[in-house]
Design a protein around this motif. Structure first.
Motif, PDB file in Angstrom:
ATOM      1  N   VAL A  37      46.351  31.074  32.332  1.00 56.24           N
ATOM      2  CA  VAL A  37      47.817  31.044  32.395  1.00 56.24           C
ATOM      3  C   VAL A  37      48.255  32.421  32.876  1.00 56.24           C
ATOM      4  N   PHE A  38      48.628  32.494  34.170  1.00 61.19           N
ATOM      5  CA  PHE A  38      48.985  33.771  34.776  1.00 61.19           C
ATOM      6  C   PHE A  38      50.481  34.030  34.618  1.00 61.19           C
ATOM      7  N   ASP A  39      50.821  35.282  34.337  1.00 62.64           N
ATOM      8  CA  ASP A  39      52.233  35.635  34.186  1.00 62.64           C
ATOM      9  C   ASP A  39      52.633  36.845  35.028  1.00 62.64           C
ATOM     10  N   LYS A  40      51.688  37.351  35.809  1.00 61.13           N
ATOM     11  CA  LYS A  40      51.985  38.498  36.678  1.00 61.13           C
ATOM     12  C   LYS A  40      51.551  38.165  38.102  1.00 61.13           C
ATOM     13  N   VAL A  41      52.248  38.736  39.081  1.00 63.50           N
ATOM     14  CA  VAL A  41      51.915  38.492  40.477  1.00 63.50           C
ATOM     15  C   VAL A  41      52.068  39.772  41.282  1.00 63.50           C
ATOM     16  N   GLU A  42      51.148  39.976  42.197  1.00 62.31           N
ATOM     17  CA  GLU A  42      51.234  41.070  43.174  1.00 62.31           C
ATOM     18  C   GLU A  42      51.106  40.454  44.559  1.00 62.31           C
ATOM     19  N   GLN A  43      52.161  40.565  45.342  1.00 63.15           N
ATOM     20  CA  GLN A  43      52.183  39.911  46.645  1.00 63.15           C
ATOM     21  C   GLN A  43      51.899  40.910  47.753  1.00 63.15           C
ATOM     22  N   THR A  59      48.031  37.992  44.421  1.00 63.08           N
ATOM     23  CA  THR A  59      47.075  38.026  43.316  1.00 63.08           C
ATOM     24  C   THR A  59      47.817  37.711  42.024  1.00 63.08           C
ATOM     25  N   LEU A  60      47.381  36.655  41.336  1.00 67.32           N
ATOM     26  CA  LEU A  60      47.941  36.271  40.041  1.00 67.32           C
ATOM     27  C   LEU A  60      47.038  36.821  38.945  1.00 67.32           C
ATOM     28  N   SER A  61      47.624  37.264  37.824  1.00 67.56           N
ATOM     29  CA  SER A  61      46.818  37.817  36.741  1.00 67.56           C
ATOM     30  C   SER A  61      47.470  37.540  35.397  1.00 67.56           C
ATOM     31  N   ASP A  62      46.639  37.642  34.329  1.00 65.78           N
ATOM     32  CA  ASP A  62      47.137  37.535  32.949  1.00 65.78           C
ATOM     33  C   ASP A  62      46.814  38.781  32.148  1.00 65.78           C
ATOM     34  N   GLY A  63      46.475  39.854  32.837  1.00 67.99           N
ATOM     35  CA  GLY A  63      46.083  41.081  32.186  1.00 67.99           C
ATOM     36  C   GLY A  63      44.588  41.234  32.077  1.00 67.99           C
ATOM     37  N   THR A  64      43.861  40.095  32.080  1.00 66.70           N
ATOM     38  CA  THR A  64      42.402  40.124  31.980  1.00 66.70           C
ATOM     39  C   THR A  64      41.753  39.447  33.179  1.00 66.70           C
ATOM     40  N   ASN A  65      42.263  38.285  33.528  1.00 66.07           N
ATOM     41  CA  ASN A  65      41.722  37.477  34.610  1.00 66.07           C
ATOM     42  C   ASN A  65      42.644  37.546  35.824  1.00 66.07           C
ATOM     43  N   THR A  66      42.046  37.340  36.999  1.00 67.78           N
ATOM     44  CA  THR A  66      42.827  37.360  38.231  1.00 67.78           C
ATOM     45  C   THR A  66      42.454  36.163  39.109  1.00 67.78           C
ATOM     46  N   MET A  67      43.389  35.754  39.930  1.00 71.65           N
ATOM     47  CA  MET A  67      43.120  34.760  40.968  1.00 71.65           C
ATOM     48  C   MET A  67      43.745  35.258  42.264  1.00 71.65           C
ATOM     49  N   THR A  68      42.867  35.532  43.236  1.00 67.11           N
ATOM     50  CA  THR A  68      43.335  35.917  44.569  1.00 67.11           C
ATOM     51  C   THR A  68      43.654  34.638  45.333  1.00 67.11           C
TER      52      THR A  68
END
Length: 546
Positions: A37-43, A59-68
């Motif tokens: 469950v991602f709550d942060k994004v870097e575009q 890049t989506l992240s939850d503080g620990t995990n990321t999805m490019t």
């Protein structure tokens, strides 16, 4: 009840301990999955990749995990919808994703919903090993709205340079008449202008405004359109500047100005647009035109992708003179590798360069090769007009010249050895227009063992003093000869339309396999230029099979 009973038994066994998690896994597969469950994004910056497609890296992240994540769209913002996975995004509604740097998403869809300014991204995804992942994101995304680069429309431009001559036949050597023709993606000519400007200019130099005039002899003028129509025969002739309207009817421009503009696509390739407004026009029937405006956007200039050898010569003992011919050699021709061959025959009062200057056969072949729709081939174009006499590709027409003997005994063997032609029936075809349309049918009929296909454009099938095609093909059928494939193509406004129809009816009556194409058009290069891509497409299939 029969379907329910086995389920009840399985549940009872599990209740008493005979069934555990491992046994369920062995029955139905593992249902555990990771959820992110991602709550942060870097575009990252939006990229244009051509064809109107934009890609949005983030890049989506939850503080620990990321999805490019990379998504594709034809818009400058990411629209709601279902996105399918791709190894590399190349089209709209595609995505590629990597989780934690090493888990590559191989299957599953992403569903994207937009409510007011909030995006919802969710999907059940899998990697190549079948491990599954549930991903979700809720939040705001921002996009840079940019401007699309011009994209090539598929329309193509060809240019032929001619002398500038006035009504008194005075030549103006400091000027050149640039005959610019634009064809649609099917190869049909939709615009033509004879633009007069200084000698030695490129298409980029010719950008500007041209005012139509009769016999123009100054830079930045263009030939006005003209029409000659014979209603008693239904024959139309026209030239000069014209465009086709929404009904594909020619509008010849008698007054007005043509504007040529230039742009570049995202890779820096030049594109050209042509337009005109408030034009005075005539139809092909010499009636006032109904459309005084046109616009053709982002056409590309094409090149031949090979080598054109004009006005080569062969010394003929049969004819007692040097005979000209022209050749198109494909890009990979090296004097060693062999190629299939197309012979193209010109019309009356024409010459061996006609299919290059008027038909752009070299450009059409190169374009088909580049598109992968035809193999490389050699095109050979002989001359059959000598000292103002049209020899009609036969023996003894307009005198005692033995042209047919020259063609088969001297010309064909010489050029096929010189240019490394494959030389078998399956890799040899012939075509022509008008007089050359007759010649191609004649040669295909008397030597069906040599040609696998005949493409006759606007053929003159009944000419006094020439061998009778009806007799030739009738005898071939009687003898059981294997005839070449045949296409006849002719315009409904052509003065040869009726006789071509008679020959088509004869072939029907003899059960000769053929293709018969009719469309709007007259006995001119505007019609024949649109034949060339069809000839190449036909031979693309024929030669590719060998």
């Amino acid at each position: 009840m029969k379907k329910i009973q086995p389920l009840l038994i399985l549940l009872m066994l599990c209740f008493v301990g005979a069934c555990n998690e491992d046994s369920l896994d062995s029955l139905s597969g593992k249902y555990d999955m990771d959820r992110y469950v991602f709550d942060k994004v870097e575009q990252a910056t939006t990229e244009k990749i051509g064809g109107g497609i934009k890609v949005f890296p983030m890049t989506l992240s939850d503080g620990t995990n990321t999805m490019t994540l990379t998504l594709g769209s034809s818009e400058w913002i990411m629209p709601a919808g279902v996105y399918t996975p791709a190894a590399a995004v190349s089209n709209k509604n595609q995505f590629s994703a990597v989780i934690n740097g090493d888990i590559v998403v191989a299957s599953g869809n992403l569903e994207i919903t937009l409510l007011e300014s909030t995006y919802y991204i969710s999907g059940l995804l899998s990697d190549a090993s079948g491990n599954r992942f549930k991903v979700d994101y809720k939040g705001v995304l921002s996009f840079e709205v940019g401007e699309d680069d011009p994209e090539a429309s598929g329309y193509t431009i060809s240019i032929v340079e001619n002398q500038v001559v006035d009504e008194n036949e005075t030549v103006y050597p400091e000027l050149t008449k640039y005959a610019i023709t634009v064809s649609d993606p099917n190869g049909v000519a939709v615009f033509h202008v004879d633009a007069v400007n200084n000698a030695g200019m490129t298409l980029a130099d010719l950008v500007g405004t041209y005012t139509t005039a009769g016999y123009p002899t100054e830079a930045w003028l263009a030939d006005n359109g003209w029409v000659v129509y014979f209603p008693e025969w239904g024959v139309e002739m026209g030239g000069g500047t014209y465009f086709t309207d929404a009904n594909n009817k020619k509008q010849y421009v008698t007054q007005g100005s043509i504007v040529i503009t230039a742009a570049e696509d995202m890779n820096g390739n030049p594109l050209y647009s042509f337009s005109g407004e408030n034009l005075v026009t005539l139809t092909a029937q010499n009636e006032p035109g109904t459309d005084g405006a046109f616009s053709i956007m982002f056409a590309s200039e094409v090149n031949n992708g090979g080598t054109v050898l004009k006005d080569q010569t062969i010394t003929s003992e049969v004819l007692g003179m040097d005979m000209k011919y022209s050749v198109y050699l494909p890009e990979s021709w090296d004097g060693i590798k062999t190629f299939p061959v197309l012979y193209l025959l010109h019309g009356a009062d024409g010459g061996n360069n006609d299919w290059i200057t008027g038909g752009k056969i070299d450009v059409q072949v190169a374009a088909a090769v580049a598109a992968g729709t035809a193999p490389e081939m050699i095109v050979i174009m002989p001359n059959c007009t000598v000292d103002g006499k049209n020899l009609f590709y036969v023996n003894g027409y307009q005198g005692d010249a033995q042209y047919m003997t020259y063609f088969f005994d001297e010309f064909l063997p010489t050029v096929e050895a010189l240019y490394k032609v494959k030389g078998d029936r399956e890799n040899r075809a012939i075509g022509g227009l008008s007089m050359g349309g007759y010649g191609s049918l004649y040669y295909g009929g008397i030597h069906p063992e040599m040609f696998s296909y005949v493409y006759a454009c606007s053929p003159a099938v009944m000419i006094d003093g020439t061998p009778n095609l009806f007799d030739i093909y009738g005898a071939a059928v009687t003898e059981g000869a294997t005839l070449p494939g045949i296409t006849l193509e002719i315009g409904t406004g052509d003065f040869l339309y009726e006789t071509a129809g008679w020959f088509k009816g004869f072939m029907d009556s003899m059960s000769i396999d053929h293709e018969y194409i009719t469309r709007d058009g007259a006995h001119d290069w505007a019609f024949w230029m649109a034949c060339t891509p069809k000839i190449v497409a036909k031979l693309g299939t024929l030669f590719s099979e060998n």
